[in-house]
Design an enzyme around this catalytic site. Structure first.
Site, short mmCIF file in Angstrom:
data_model
loop_
_atom_site.label_atom_id
_atom_site.label_comp_id
_atom_site.label_asym_id
_atom_site.label_seq_id
_atom_site.Cartn_x
_atom_site.Cartn_y
_atom_site.Cartn_z
N LYS A 117 -6.21 5.95 -11.79
CA LYS A 117 -4.90 5.52 -12.29
C LYS A 117 -5.07 4.35 -13.28
O LYS A 117 -4.40 4.28 -14.30
CB LYS A 117 -4.04 5.11 -11.10
CG LYS A 117 -2.82 4.27 -11.40
CD LYS A 117 -1.68 5.15 -11.76
CE LYS A 117 -0.38 4.46 -12.10
NZ LYS A 117 -0.28 3.04 -11.99
N LEU B 128 0.81 -1.22 0.00
CA LEU B 128 0.00 0.00 0.00
C LEU B 128 0.85 1.27 0.00
O LEU B 128 1.89 1.33 0.65
CB LEU B 128 -0.93 0.00 1.22
CG LEU B 128 -1.88 -1.20 1.32
CD1 LEU B 128 -2.78 -1.06 2.55
CD2 LEU B 128 -2.75 -1.36 0.07
N GLY C 212 -1.56 6.34 -2.78
CA GLY C 212 -2.66 6.19 -3.74
C GLY C 212 -3.77 5.34 -3.14
O GLY C 212 -4.95 5.73 -3.13
N HIS C 213 -3.37 4.17 -2.61
CA HIS C 213 -4.36 3.30 -1.94
C HIS C 213 -4.99 4.04 -0.75
O HIS C 213 -6.19 3.97 -0.53
CB HIS C 213 -3.69 2.03 -1.42
CG HIS C 213 -3.05 1.18 -2.46
ND1 HIS C 213 -1.69 1.02 -2.56
CD2 HIS C 213 -3.58 0.41 -3.45
CE1 HIS C 213 -1.40 0.21 -3.55
NE2 HIS C 213 -2.53 -0.17 -4.12
N SER D 295 2.58 0.45 -6.90
CA SER D 295 3.36 -0.55 -6.14
C SER D 295 4.56 -1.00 -6.96
O SER D 295 5.56 -1.46 -6.42
CB SER D 295 2.48 -1.75 -5.81
OG SER D 295 1.32 -1.33 -5.12
N ARG D 296 4.48 -0.87 -8.28
CA ARG D 296 5.57 -1.33 -9.15
C ARG D 296 6.73 -0.32 -9.21
O ARG D 296 7.79 -0.66 -9.75
CB ARG D 296 5.06 -1.63 -10.55
CG ARG D 296 4.17 -2.86 -10.61
CD ARG D 296 3.88 -3.31 -12.03
NE ARG D 296 3.31 -4.64 -12.09
CZ ARG D 296 1.99 -4.92 -12.21
NH1 ARG D 296 1.12 -3.92 -12.29
NH2 ARG D 296 1.55 -6.16 -12.24
P1 AMP Z 1 -3.63 -2.21 -6.97
O1 AMP Z 1 -3.16 -2.56 -5.58
O2 AMP Z 1 -2.55 -1.79 -7.89
O3 AMP Z 1 -4.54 -3.29 -7.54
O4 AMP Z 1 -4.57 -0.93 -6.80
C1 AMP Z 1 -5.68 -0.93 -5.96
C2 AMP Z 1 -6.50 0.30 -6.21
O5 AMP Z 1 -5.70 1.46 -5.95
C3 AMP Z 1 -6.97 0.42 -7.66
O6 AMP Z 1 -8.30 0.90 -7.68
C4 AMP Z 1 -6.01 1.43 -8.25
O7 AMP Z 1 -6.54 2.16 -9.34
C5 AMP Z 1 -5.78 2.34 -7.05
N1 AMP Z 1 -4.52 3.09 -7.22
C6 AMP Z 1 -3.29 2.59 -7.47
N2 AMP Z 1 -2.38 3.59 -7.60
C7 AMP Z 1 -3.07 4.75 -7.44
C8 AMP Z 1 -2.71 6.13 -7.47
N3 AMP Z 1 -1.46 6.53 -7.70
N4 AMP Z 1 -3.68 7.05 -7.26
C9 AMP Z 1 -4.97 6.66 -7.03
N5 AMP Z 1 -5.37 5.37 -6.98
C10 AMP Z 1 -4.45 4.43 -7.18
#
Ligand code: AMP
Length: 278
Positions: A151, A30, A33-34, A188-189
């Site tokens: 994103k 996390l 963004g999360h 996260s990447r």
């Molecule tokens: P992930 O863990 O990558 O599957 O992301 C989980 C949620 O967080 C998804 O709805 C993503 O779009 C959101 N997310 C990831 N990075 C960002 C960011 N920089 N800003 C806003 N939301 C994000």
């Protein structure tokens, strides 16, 4: 805050909820963004559930499923501080059986951009989101909202469509992109990037800034905007630069209020995406 690792334990918790539920699905590791999604969920709901699940069905052969960053302890602390009520951390065995029925991304919107670069990714993503939404809604919260980041713009569009097409009783809440101070969209990447690669990665957000400048000067022609963006992106391995409307249809001219500009590029061995809603 309670961490649950099984569906039975999840139901035990959600059956005791007596109010609205805000749900934030994630793959963990996390970041801010999360956290922005979690904060919005916290502000609008009586109960907040975060899922942390690196879903194998949305990774393609050769992608970073095994290497994907896992930081469960840090994630739990972040959630606790943000006032999360329940973290749901299932494993693949309890989420899937051998011969599953599948969900397929729609033929047009699902097979452009990310869908064409990562064939099958959206099928797996929709499958797990459908499961998670059903699990959280199982005990019928009085109101149910799920939070997703812009994103992943195409993902957000497809989830919104799935909810509509399958009559799922949830409100999808889109949340703005959170960036580092230098403009890099949080992901996260990003931890995969070397110092030198991180500098080159900045060209993604810079190319979007360039596009904004052009639009502000009333340069709405897509061909010109793409050319200017490509110039900024010379040092990365561009996979696509695209301008689409909110329905993910290609456009020739920017329409204010109905345009998304998207870019995907490889930086070293890391694949990054970014976008801008105009
Ligand atoms: P992930 O863990 O990558 O599957 O992301 C989980 C949620 O967080 C998804 O709805 C993503 O779009 C959101 N997310 C990831 N990075 C960002 C960011 N920089 N800003 C806003 N939301 C994000």
């Amino acid at each position: 805050m309670i961490i649950v690792n099984s569906i039975e334990e999840l139901f035990e918790q959600t059956s005791a909820f007596n109010g609205s539920v805000g749900f934030v699905p994630t793959m963990g590791a996390l970041h801010e963004g999360h956290l922005s999604l979690i904060r919005e969920a916290r502000a609008k709901s009586d109960f907040v559930v975060v899922s942390i699940f690196v879903n194998p069905t949305q990774f393609l052969e050769g992608e970073d499923l095994d290497a994907y960053p896992r930081k469960e302890d840090a994630d739990a602390k972040i959630c606790e501080l943000a006032g999360v009520d329940v973290i749901f951390m299932p494993n693949a065995e309890m989420m899937y059986e051998e011969d599953e029925l599948s969900i397929m991304a729609p033929a047009i919107r699902g097979f452009v951009l990310e869908g064409s670069k990562r064939p099958g990714h959206f099928d797996g993503m929709l499958q797990v989101v459908m499961k998670l939404l059903n699990l959280i809604a199982y005990n019928k919260p009085t109101a149910f909202r799920a939070y997703f980041g812009k994103k992943d713009a195409q993902q957000l569009a497809l989830i919104t469509q799935m909810v509509k097409n399958y009559f799922i009783n949830v409100e999808i809440v889109p949340c703005d992109i959170v960036r580092d101070a230098d403009g890099l969209a949080l992901s996260s990447r990003n931890v995969y990037l070397s110092k030198e690669e991180r500098v080159r990665a900045l060209t993604l957000s810079r190319s979007l800034k360039k596009a904004t400048e052009l639009v502000m000067r009333k340069q709405f022609e897509v061909v010109m905007i793409k050319e200017a963006m490509a110039e900024v992106l010379k040092e990365v391995d561009v996979q696509y630069i695209a301008l689409v409307n909110r329905q993910f249809q290609a456009i020739d001219e920017v329409e204010i209020g109905n345009t998304i500009i998207l870019v995907a590029a490889g930086v070293g061995s890391t694949r990054l995406i970014d976008n801008l809603w105009i």
